[in-house]
Scaffold this motif. Structure first.
Motif, PDB file in Angstrom:
ATOM      1  N   ARG A  86      48.170  93.500 117.076  1.00 62.00           N
ATOM      2  CA  ARG A  86      48.413  92.386 118.326  1.00 62.00           C
ATOM      3  C   ARG A  86      47.940  90.682 117.422  1.00 62.00           C
ATOM      4  O   ARG A  86      48.675  89.889 117.737  1.00 62.00           O
ATOM      5  CB  ARG A  86      47.664  92.557 119.217  1.00 62.00           C
ATOM      6  CG  ARG A  86      48.116  93.656 119.984  1.00 62.00           C
ATOM      7  CD  ARG A  86      47.294  94.292 121.347  1.00 62.00           C
ATOM      8  NE  ARG A  86      47.462  95.390 121.914  1.00 62.00           N
ATOM      9  CZ  ARG A  86      46.728  95.935 122.826  1.00 62.00           C
ATOM     10  NH1 ARG A  86      45.694  95.164 123.347  1.00 62.00           N
ATOM     11  NH2 ARG A  86      46.854  97.074 123.284  1.00 62.00           N
ATOM     12  N   SER A  87      46.781  91.090 117.039  1.00 67.94           N
ATOM     13  CA  SER A  87      46.207  89.537 116.743  1.00 67.94           C
ATOM     14  C   SER A  87      46.794  88.927 115.552  1.00 67.94           C
ATOM     15  O   SER A  87      46.872  87.615 115.141  1.00 67.94           O
ATOM     16  CB  SER A  87      44.590  89.718 116.721  1.00 67.94           C
ATOM     17  OG  SER A  87      44.179  89.887 117.613  1.00 67.94           O
ATOM     18  N   THR A 109      43.470  81.282 115.850  1.00 69.90           N
ATOM     19  CA  THR A 109      42.367  82.600 116.094  1.00 69.90           C
ATOM     20  C   THR A 109      43.142  83.261 117.271  1.00 69.90           C
ATOM     21  O   THR A 109      43.996  82.677 117.970  1.00 69.90           O
ATOM     22  CB  THR A 109      41.147  82.122 116.418  1.00 69.90           C
ATOM     23  OG1 THR A 109      40.058  83.482 116.572  1.00 69.90           O
ATOM     24  CG2 THR A 109      41.020  81.395 117.646  1.00 69.90           C
ATOM     25  N   HIS A 110      42.867  84.565 117.487  1.00 68.16           N
ATOM     26  CA  HIS A 110      43.449  85.459 118.556  1.00 68.16           C
ATOM     27  C   HIS A 110      42.506  86.527 118.528  1.00 68.16           C
ATOM     28  O   HIS A 110      41.895  87.243 117.492  1.00 68.16           O
ATOM     29  CB  HIS A 110      44.725  85.841 118.124  1.00 68.16           C
ATOM     30  CG  HIS A 110      45.388  86.420 119.376  1.00 68.16           C
ATOM     31  ND1 HIS A 110      45.231  88.099 119.546  1.00 68.16           N
ATOM     32  CD2 HIS A 110      45.911  86.265 120.403  1.00 68.16           C
ATOM     33  CE1 HIS A 110      45.879  88.318 120.801  1.00 68.16           C
ATOM     34  NE2 HIS A 110      46.393  87.022 121.281  1.00 68.16           N
ATOM     35  N   VAL A 111      42.242  86.896 119.966  1.00 73.18           N
ATOM     36  CA  VAL A 111      41.031  88.032 120.130  1.00 73.18           C
ATOM     37  C   VAL A 111      42.043  88.804 120.896  1.00 73.18           C
ATOM     38  O   VAL A 111      42.770  89.137 121.908  1.00 73.18           O
ATOM     39  CB  VAL A 111      39.977  87.518 121.110  1.00 73.18           C
ATOM     40  CG1 VAL A 111      38.993  88.602 121.521  1.00 73.18           C
ATOM     41  CG2 VAL A 111      39.507  86.446 120.249  1.00 73.18           C
ATOM     42  N   THR A 112      41.583  90.238 120.658  1.00 79.83           N
ATOM     43  CA  THR A 112      42.217  91.454 121.302  1.00 79.83           C
ATOM     44  C   THR A 112      41.062  92.276 121.529  1.00 79.83           C
ATOM     45  O   THR A 112      40.223  93.090 120.984  1.00 79.83           O
ATOM     46  CB  THR A 112      43.150  92.533 120.227  1.00 79.83           C
ATOM     47  OG1 THR A 112      44.289  91.795 119.761  1.00 79.83           O
ATOM     48  CG2 THR A 112      43.412  93.649 120.966  1.00 79.83           C
ATOM     49  N   SER A 124      35.364  93.940 121.215  1.00 76.27           N
ATOM     50  CA  SER A 124      36.805  93.211 120.862  1.00 76.27           C
ATOM     51  C   SER A 124      36.870  92.936 119.516  1.00 76.27           C
ATOM     52  O   SER A 124      35.963  92.917 118.606  1.00 76.27           O
ATOM     53  CB  SER A 124      37.054  92.075 121.775  1.00 76.27           C
ATOM     54  OG  SER A 124      36.144  90.940 121.330  1.00 76.27           O
ATOM     55  N   VAL A 152      44.056  95.754 117.323  1.00 76.49           N
ATOM     56  CA  VAL A 152      43.750  94.315 116.915  1.00 76.49           C
ATOM     57  C   VAL A 152      44.479  93.885 115.412  1.00 76.49           C
ATOM     58  O   VAL A 152      45.075  92.700 115.782  1.00 76.49           O
ATOM     59  CB  VAL A 152      42.197  94.360 116.248  1.00 76.49           C
ATOM     60  CG1 VAL A 152      41.660  93.150 115.658  1.00 76.49           C
ATOM     61  CG2 VAL A 152      41.083  94.603 117.417  1.00 76.49           C
ATOM     62  N   ARG A 173      38.820  90.053 116.315  1.00 74.40           N
ATOM     63  CA  ARG A 173      39.345  88.743 116.460  1.00 74.40           C
ATOM     64  C   ARG A 173      39.749  88.648 115.083  1.00 74.40           C
ATOM     65  O   ARG A 173      39.111  88.959 114.306  1.00 74.40           O
ATOM     66  CB  ARG A 173      38.291  87.800 116.914  1.00 74.40           C
ATOM     67  CG  ARG A 173      37.098  87.609 116.139  1.00 74.40           C
ATOM     68  CD  ARG A 173      35.949  87.959 116.595  1.00 74.40           C
ATOM     69  NE  ARG A 173      35.757  88.220 118.006  1.00 74.40           N
ATOM     70  CZ  ARG A 173      35.054  89.205 118.446  1.00 74.40           C
ATOM     71  NH1 ARG A 173      34.966  90.279 117.567  1.00 74.40           N
ATOM     72  NH2 ARG A 173      34.963  89.601 119.438  1.00 74.40           N
ATOM     73  N   GLU A 202      50.088  87.553 115.726  1.00 73.46           N
ATOM     74  CA  GLU A 202      49.888  86.313 116.978  1.00 73.46           C
ATOM     75  C   GLU A 202      49.339  85.174 116.109  1.00 73.46           C
ATOM     76  O   GLU A 202      49.781  83.909 116.424  1.00 73.46           O
ATOM     77  CB  GLU A 202      48.896  86.491 118.198  1.00 73.46           C
ATOM     78  CG  GLU A 202      48.709  85.569 118.924  1.00 73.46           C
ATOM     79  CD  GLU A 202      49.853  85.032 119.639  1.00 73.46           C
ATOM     80  OE1 GLU A 202      50.124  83.585 119.978  1.00 73.46           O
ATOM     81  OE2 GLU A 202      50.923  85.603 119.683  1.00 73.46           O
TER      82      GLU A 202
END
Length: 559
Positions: A69-70, A31-34, A15, A66, A17, A73
């Motif tokens: 999207r992240s 933080t955000h994980v894809t 993934s 990543v 992040r 976000e």
């Protein structure tokens, strides 16, 4: 310093992040994980095309997702305004390489090539280029090439040149269609900035480049294969730039897509594990950082340059400017634990974990913690995906000795944990034998956060205090720190990495301290580990090599 923030983007094995960090304090704001949609492709491509042994590929579109999207976000969840974000830093698994076309796009994006496995990303743990790596090692040794000393005398199948050479040998049509071979971290900065810059960090550790002498001479490549003579001029173009510097600025197109401002500084990329070094503040000689995840990378910063067996790289200014940085590693750590849990744990353990509301890992850790060192009578070798240091042999395999009909699953699990600690002790002693002292140890990554038993075992086996990173996203934090330096003090960042580490690094107050009686027992067990290590890794390595070859032939016949 005015209000300023940086973004660290960490591209891992499964993934990616994104972490938004306060430059002043290192506070992690959001933080955000894809997860990667296609993950690690080690059996087949998305269209069903089967892969060979030891293959590990990825889809570069997963990397773009990543970013797409992240990053938006973390902006949304934090409410931080784009004008306060001064830089973006990238860290990546390495050596993870892509073949690009003349437009700078991966060949696997082209329908003409997408069914050819060689058109996709070769992930760091793609070990199918071992034969090519062996050729590079033999020719470099026979020719007296100076660069080979910086890598402990052996070339790894994980690195750029063997992987590119495998493509030339097995798929010449893909090789001819490739305009550039590039590390994934450099491709991402290329996508963000429209500037082709190669990281000094990845080039020196994974591509034989030196800031003093550059790449090896084309005459060496000609000795490998005449077709490689023009390789550097044709397929390795791009200026090599030091880490900590600005690779470029965010383009208008990407700024619009990500919700950031055009012109935002983008730092030169860095290997993921290496980014954890400043994140824990290990910027002084004698400090070792263990980045524990699917594999483990050990990094030591010193003021000495010495030839050491089995190191993955010795680079001046490689991680911390002004010092020499050594890298070693273990290929399977978290991967080995996951293998056991996913493929070899009895069903009753899985069901018990569910009833107790635990993961299987958590239950096995609790059960294994009841045992004292040596009580199970089991010893293991930690080579489930080969050995990176100090033997540098991808064809070595795992081993468990001492099993009986009364052996419990948790005993095997504990033996696997212990084996990785023994492997780390061997690496530390290898440094000490060469005169490189390891005075302080830090552990970063997901495993130190989750598995207390593992960290206590490491403290007991190494007889050293283990300090733990105070972040769930240590490598992303490190990438953000490089971004703060790339942005510069005038823009709200820092002049250098050591200054950034003073303000942004984070380590937990509680550490793991050796337990004297455990140290004594593990010292005796380690002697037995060394006997197995040298017998199966040096004296009779042909045993494991032969068994692995038989396994490949059987799998091939079944398919």
């Amino acid at each position: 310093m005015t209000e300023s923030y940086v973004i660290g983007v960490d591209f891992g094995t499964e993934s990616g992040r994104v972490l938004l960090v306060d430059v002043k304090t290192g506070q992690e704001i959001a933080t955000h994980v894809t997860p990667y949609d296609n993950g690690v492709m080690d059996h087949s491509l998305p269209d069903g095309t089967l892969l060979g042994k030891d293959w590990a590929l990825q889809d570069p579109n997963d990397y773009l997702q990543v970013l797409y999207r992240s990053i938006p976000e973390v902006l949304r969840s934090s409410s931080i305004r784009p004008e306060h974000i001064i830089g973006i830093g990238i860290d990546f698994t390495s050596s993870t390489i892509l073949p690009l076309d003349q437009e700078g796009q991966p060949l696997c994006f082209n329908p003409k090539w997408k069914s050819n496995p060689h058109s996709w990303v070769k992930l760091w743990k793609h070990h199918a280029a071992q034969e090519e790596a062996d050729i590079f090692t033999r020719v470099a040794t026979d020719s007296g090439e100076g660069f080979i000393k910086r890598y402990g005398g052996k070339v790894s199948s994980e690195w750029l040149f063997p992987k590119a050479y495998q493509i030339m040998r097995e798929s010449p049509e893909i090789y001819e269609a490739t305009d550039l071979f590039i590390e994934a971290c450099d491709w991402i900065t290329y996508q963000l900035t429209n500037k082709l810059i190669r990281s000094s960090n990845t080039c020196e550790y994974k591509a034989f480049w030196s800031h003093d002498t550059g790449y090896p001479d084309s005459s060496f490549l000609r000795k490998i294969d005449q077709r490689l003579e023009a390789f550097l001029d044709t397929k390795m173009r791009g200026r090599v730039q030091p880490i900590g510097e600005k690779a470029g600025e965010l383009s208008n197109k990407m700024a619009q897509r990500l919700g950031l401002l055009p012109g935002t500084a983008v730092a030169v990329g860095i290997i993921d594990a290496h980014a954890s070094v400043p994140a824990v503040g290990a910027v002084n000689p004698g400090q070792m950082v263990m980045a524990l995840g699917t594999s483990t990378c050990h990094m030591v910063t010193t003021d000495q340059e010495k030839v050491i067996e089995g190191i993955c790289g010795l680079v001046k200014d490689g991680i911390i400017p002004g010092y020499y940085s050594y890298e070693t590693g273990q290929v399977a750590v978290g991967d080995a634990f996951a293998w056991y849990v996913e493929h070899s744990t009895p069903e009753y353990i899985t069901q018990e974990a569910k009833k107790k509301g635990n993961t299987t890992h958590e239950l096995l850790e609790k059960k294994a913690a009841i045992y004292k060192p040596g009580e199970s009578g089991i010893l293991a070798l930690d080579w489930w995906n080969g050995n990176r240091s100090v033997l540098v042999d991808a064809n070595l395999t795992g081993m468990i000795i001492g099993l009986t009909i009364s052996t419990k699953p948790e005993e095997i699990y504990r033996a696997l944990l212990e084996s990785t600690a023994f492997g780390t002790r061997k690496i530390i002693e290898n440094f000490a034998d060469a005169g490189i002292e390891v005075n302080e140890i830090f552990a970063a990554g997901g495993l130190p956060q989750r598995n207390k038993l593992l960290m206590q075992i490491y403290a007991d086996v190494t007889n050293r205090e283990i300090k733990i990173a105070d972040s769930q996203q240590t490598t992303a934090l490190g990438a953000a720190m490089y971004a703060s330096v790339a942005a510069g003090k005038a823009n709200g960042g820092y002049d250098n990495l050591i200054e950034a580490a003073k303000h942004m690094s984070r380590v937990k107050e509680v550490s793991y301290v050796p337990i004297p009686e455990n140290v004594e027992t593990y010292h005796e067990m380690y002697k037995l580990y060394l006997e197995l290590h040298d017998y199966f890794g040096r004296e009779r390595k042909d045993i494991m090599h032969t068994l692995k070859n038989h396994k490949v032939h059987l799998v091939g016949s079944i398919v």
